[in-house]
Write a protein that holds these residues in place. Structure first.
Motif, PDB file in Angstrom:
ATOM      1  N   MET A   1       0.824  -1.219   0.000  1.00  0.00           N
ATOM      2  CA  MET A   1       0.000   0.000   0.000  1.00  0.00           C
ATOM      3  C   MET A   1       0.860   1.273   0.000  1.00  0.00           C
ATOM      4  SD  MET A   1      -3.004  -1.170  -0.207  1.00  0.00           S
ATOM      5  CE  MET A   1      -4.290  -0.035   0.249  1.00  0.00           C
ATOM      6  N   HIS A   2       2.166   1.119   0.124  1.00  0.00           N
ATOM      7  CA  HIS A   2       3.050   2.296   0.127  1.00  0.00           C
ATOM      8  C   HIS A   2       3.032   2.952  -1.251  1.00  0.00           C
ATOM      9  CE1 HIS A   2       6.542   4.865   0.406  1.00  0.00           C
ATOM     10  NE2 HIS A   2       6.522   4.673   1.718  1.00  0.00           N
ATOM     11  N   ASP A   3       3.032   4.265  -1.254  1.00  0.00           N
ATOM     12  CA  ASP A   3       2.885   4.968  -2.548  1.00  0.00           C
ATOM     13  C   ASP A   3       4.012   4.669  -3.541  1.00  0.00           C
ATOM     14  OD1 ASP A   3       1.386   6.776  -4.221  1.00  0.00           O
ATOM     15  OD2 ASP A   3       3.085   8.138  -4.003  1.00  0.00           O
ATOM     16  N   LEU A   4       5.172   4.268  -3.058  1.00  0.00           N
ATOM     17  CA  LEU A   4       6.272   3.959  -3.999  1.00  0.00           C
ATOM     18  C   LEU A   4       6.076   2.634  -4.733  1.00  0.00           C
ATOM     19  CD1 LEU A   4       9.706   4.741  -2.282  1.00  0.00           C
ATOM     20  CD2 LEU A   4       8.736   5.868  -4.275  1.00  0.00           C
ATOM     21  N   ALA A   5       5.316   1.711  -4.141  1.00  0.00           N
ATOM     22  CA  ALA A   5       5.096   0.404  -4.790  1.00  0.00           C
ATOM     23  C   ALA A   5       4.293   0.640  -6.065  1.00  0.00           C
ATOM     24  CB  ALA A   5       4.355  -0.530  -3.844  1.00  0.00           C
ATOM     25  N   PHE A   6       4.852   0.234  -7.182  1.00  0.00           N
ATOM     26  CA  PHE A   6       4.302   0.631  -8.481  1.00  0.00           C
ATOM     27  C   PHE A   6       3.935  -0.585  -9.310  1.00  0.00           C
ATOM     28  CE2 PHE A   6       4.848   3.178 -12.558  1.00  0.00           C
ATOM     29  CZ  PHE A   6       3.943   4.173 -12.223  1.00  0.00           C
ATOM     30  N   VAL A   7       2.864  -0.450 -10.082  1.00  0.00           N
ATOM     31  CA  VAL A   7       2.505  -1.482 -11.060  1.00  0.00           C
ATOM     32  C   VAL A   7       2.841  -0.879 -12.422  1.00  0.00           C
ATOM     33  CG1 VAL A   7       0.624  -2.783 -12.099  1.00  0.00           C
ATOM     34  CG2 VAL A   7       0.680  -2.442  -9.617  1.00  0.00           C
ATOM     35  N   ALA A   8       3.774  -1.486 -13.128  1.00  0.00           N
ATOM     36  CA  ALA A   8       4.258  -0.884 -14.376  1.00  0.00           C
ATOM     37  C   ALA A   8       3.688  -1.599 -15.591  1.00  0.00           C
ATOM     38  CB  ALA A   8       5.776  -0.915 -14.414  1.00  0.00           C
ATOM     39  N   THR A   9       3.289  -0.773 -16.555  1.00  0.00           N
ATOM     40  CA  THR A   9       2.743  -1.291 -17.808  1.00  0.00           C
ATOM     41  C   THR A   9       3.585  -0.828 -18.994  1.00  0.00           C
ATOM     42  OG1 THR A   9       1.351   0.665 -18.078  1.00  0.00           O
ATOM     43  CG2 THR A   9       0.407  -1.179 -16.827  1.00  0.00           C
TER      44      THR A   9
ATOM     45  N   ILE B   1       9.286  -2.421  -7.261  1.00  0.00           N
ATOM     46  CA  ILE B   1       9.400  -2.098  -5.830  1.00  0.00           C
ATOM     47  C   ILE B   1      10.822  -1.566  -5.645  1.00  0.00           C
ATOM     48  CG2 ILE B   1       9.010  -2.973  -3.477  1.00  0.00           C
ATOM     49  CD1 ILE B   1       6.619  -3.453  -5.415  1.00  0.00           C
ATOM     50  N   PRO B   2      11.024  -0.260  -5.783  1.00  0.00           N
ATOM     51  CA  PRO B   2      12.379   0.253  -5.984  1.00  0.00           C
ATOM     52  C   PRO B   2      13.314   0.149  -4.788  1.00  0.00           C
ATOM     53  CG  PRO B   2      10.822   2.069  -5.766  1.00  0.00           C
ATOM     54  CD  PRO B   2      10.011   0.804  -5.823  1.00  0.00           C
ATOM     55  N   TRP B   3      12.768  -0.071  -3.586  1.00  0.00           N
ATOM     56  CA  TRP B   3      13.649  -0.171  -2.407  1.00  0.00           C
ATOM     57  C   TRP B   3      14.030  -1.621  -2.098  1.00  0.00           C
ATOM     58  CZ3 TRP B   3       8.367   0.530  -2.044  1.00  0.00           C
ATOM     59  CH2 TRP B   3       7.655  -0.290  -1.176  1.00  0.00           C
ATOM     60  N   LYS B   4      13.574  -2.550  -2.908  1.00  0.00           N
ATOM     61  CA  LYS B   4      13.904  -3.968  -2.711  1.00  0.00           C
ATOM     62  C   LYS B   4      14.737  -4.472  -3.884  1.00  0.00           C
ATOM     63  CE  LYS B   4       9.851  -5.024   0.053  1.00  0.00           C
ATOM     64  NZ  LYS B   4      10.429  -5.684   1.235  1.00  0.00           N
ATOM     65  N   TYR B   5      15.425  -5.589  -3.681  1.00  0.00           N
ATOM     66  CA  TYR B   5      16.192  -6.176  -4.782  1.00  0.00           C
ATOM     67  C   TYR B   5      15.244  -6.536  -5.928  1.00  0.00           C
ATOM     68  CZ  TYR B   5      20.257  -6.152  -1.776  1.00  0.00           C
ATOM     69  OH  TYR B   5      21.297  -5.734  -0.974  1.00  0.00           O
ATOM     70  N   GLY B   6      15.805  -6.486  -7.134  1.00  0.00           N
ATOM     71  CA  GLY B   6      15.005  -6.581  -8.355  1.00  0.00           C
ATOM     72  C   GLY B   6      14.124  -7.804  -8.460  1.00  0.00           C
ATOM     73  N   TYR B   7      14.507  -8.912  -7.832  1.00  0.00           N
ATOM     74  CA  TYR B   7      13.684 -10.124  -8.005  1.00  0.00           C
ATOM     75  C   TYR B   7      12.326 -10.020  -7.323  1.00  0.00           C
ATOM     76  CZ  TYR B   7      15.699 -11.658  -3.499  1.00  0.00           C
ATOM     77  OH  TYR B   7      16.107 -11.745  -2.194  1.00  0.00           O
TER      78      TYR B   7
ATOM     79  N   LYS C   1      14.210   7.664   3.287  1.00  0.00           N
ATOM     80  CA  LYS C   1      13.295   8.680   3.808  1.00  0.00           C
ATOM     81  C   LYS C   1      11.832   8.249   3.630  1.00  0.00           C
ATOM     82  CE  LYS C   1      12.792  13.232   2.657  1.00  0.00           C
ATOM     83  NZ  LYS C   1      13.216  14.254   1.727  1.00  0.00           N
ATOM     84  N   GLN C   2      11.559   7.642   2.504  1.00  0.00           N
ATOM     85  CA  GLN C   2      10.168   7.262   2.220  1.00  0.00           C
ATOM     86  C   GLN C   2       9.738   5.981   2.938  1.00  0.00           C
ATOM     87  OE1 GLN C   2      12.452   8.223   0.005  1.00  0.00           O
ATOM     88  NE2 GLN C   2      11.565   9.182  -1.797  1.00  0.00           N
ATOM     89  N   VAL C   3      10.614   4.964   2.988  1.00  0.00           N
ATOM     90  CA  VAL C   3      10.156   3.659   3.487  1.00  0.00           C
ATOM     91  C   VAL C   3      10.775   3.229   4.821  1.00  0.00           C
ATOM     92  CG1 VAL C   3       9.648   2.804   1.156  1.00  0.00           C
ATOM     93  CG2 VAL C   3      11.880   2.301   2.182  1.00  0.00           C
TER      94      VAL C   3
END
Ligand code: MTE
Length: 312
Positions: free
Chosen positions: A204-212, A231-237, A304-306
């Protein structure tokens, strides 16, 4: 973990991560193997033609996510991929995706929610609307890129189905179509389909993104068309591609990589430079197109965000 089958091809030793020799050779290899044909793939076969939603591109770049960082070269970002359902060879994924059918595409959202719904991908994009965000992206293999993603914040999708209070986690599942995904048969011991998960607070965090989309166009198949997470603050997998199912659960879902090697790829997997991978350091990473080495920041620079999500 000694089990060779569970070892992803991210297996690189600390020496390989930092060695100039290995880096030069990899550059030479990439040049020979993939990037020469990369531009072609980006412009033709690799690009998904999700016809009806094409007019939504390019979406307006959200000012708050436009920090002026130099973007990764588009050809590199779309020809150097991890998508094990096709192959474990990064520079070959874009050459193996032609048969992958991405339209029509449905995403089933269900589990602990009041309004379980199966969404048609095109309708979903039009309903929620698209925006562009520039995010840093850090792979567990110690390489990184910065790309403009098109899509929408995950909470906008999740709220449509009204998650219940008992929902503590969100599970994501990738399509599993062995006839179109040649890599599945080559890794028969992997617990396909590829699955990933987040806590409810993370999802639900605003940074979590669904990309199309990426670089102002619909998502190329090799980057996870038609719909993936970022999910830019986590590892790519943790950023799972070609999603067909999203489920709200009470308990922590099993994920493909955690099932294969829990010490190396645990569920949380935030970018943490002081926590080395059991087989290499995570203190620095290589910028994938320039080859420059950079210091890795806590939560990939999004502390700062997460940071508050992980305060003990
Ligand atoms: N999703 C699926 N379904 N299959 C995969 O193999 N690889 C992951 C992630 N999502 C993967 C996946 C890994 S390891 C990374 S680093 C990113 O996708 C790579 O995304 P990119 O190819 O767009 O750079």
């Amino acid at each position: 973990m000694a089990n060779i089958i569970s070892r992803p091809d991210w297996y690189i030793t600390e020496r390989e991560v930092t060695s100039e020799f290995a880096y030069r050779n990899r550059r030479k290899f990439l040049k020979q193997m993939g990037f020469a044909g990369g531009a072609l793939a980006t412009l033709s076969g690799g690009l998904s033609a999700a016809g009806k939603v094409r007019s939504l591109y390019p979406a307006k770049r959200a000012a708050a996510f436009n920090p002026g960082w130099p973007l990764t070269d588009e050809t590199v970002a779309t020809t150097y991929n991890n998508f094990y359902e096709f192959t474990t060879q990064k520079t070959m994924v874009h050459r193996l995706v032609d048969d992958f059918e991405i339209s029509p595409w449905k995403v089933k959202v269900h589990g602990l929610c009041a309004k379980p719904t199966t969404f048609d991908f095109d309708d979903l994009c039009r309903k929620i609307g698209l925006e562009e965000r520039v995010y840093r992206f850090r792979c567990v293999e110690a390489w990184a890129m910065t790309v403009p993603w098109t899509g929408f914040p995950m909470h906008k999708l999740l709220k449509l189905v009204e998650p219940k209070a008992e929902a503590k986690f969100v599970k994501f599942v990738t399509a599993m179509i062995p006839e179109q995904m040649p890599g599945i048969a080559r890794q028969p011991r992997y617990p396909w389909p590829y699955t990933e998960g987040l806590t409810m607070a993370e999802a639900m965090h605003d940074l979590a993104f669904v990309a199309t989309g990426i670089f102002g166009k619909p998502m190329p198949k090799q980057n996870g068309a038609p719909i993936r997470t970022v999910i830019p603050w986590k590892y790519g997998y943790k950023s799972i591609k070609s999603i067909v199912e999203i489920e709200f659960t009470k308990s922590q879902p099993e994920t493909l990589w955690e099932t294969l090697s829990p010490e190396e790829y645990p569920f949380e997997s935030n970018v943490e430079p002081k926590v080395p991978h059991p087989r290499w350091s995570q203190a620095t990473h290589r910028i994938v197109d320039t080859g420059e080495r950079e210091r890795t920041l806590l939560y990939n620079g999004y502390e700062k965000q997460v940071g508050h999500l992980y305060k003990k």
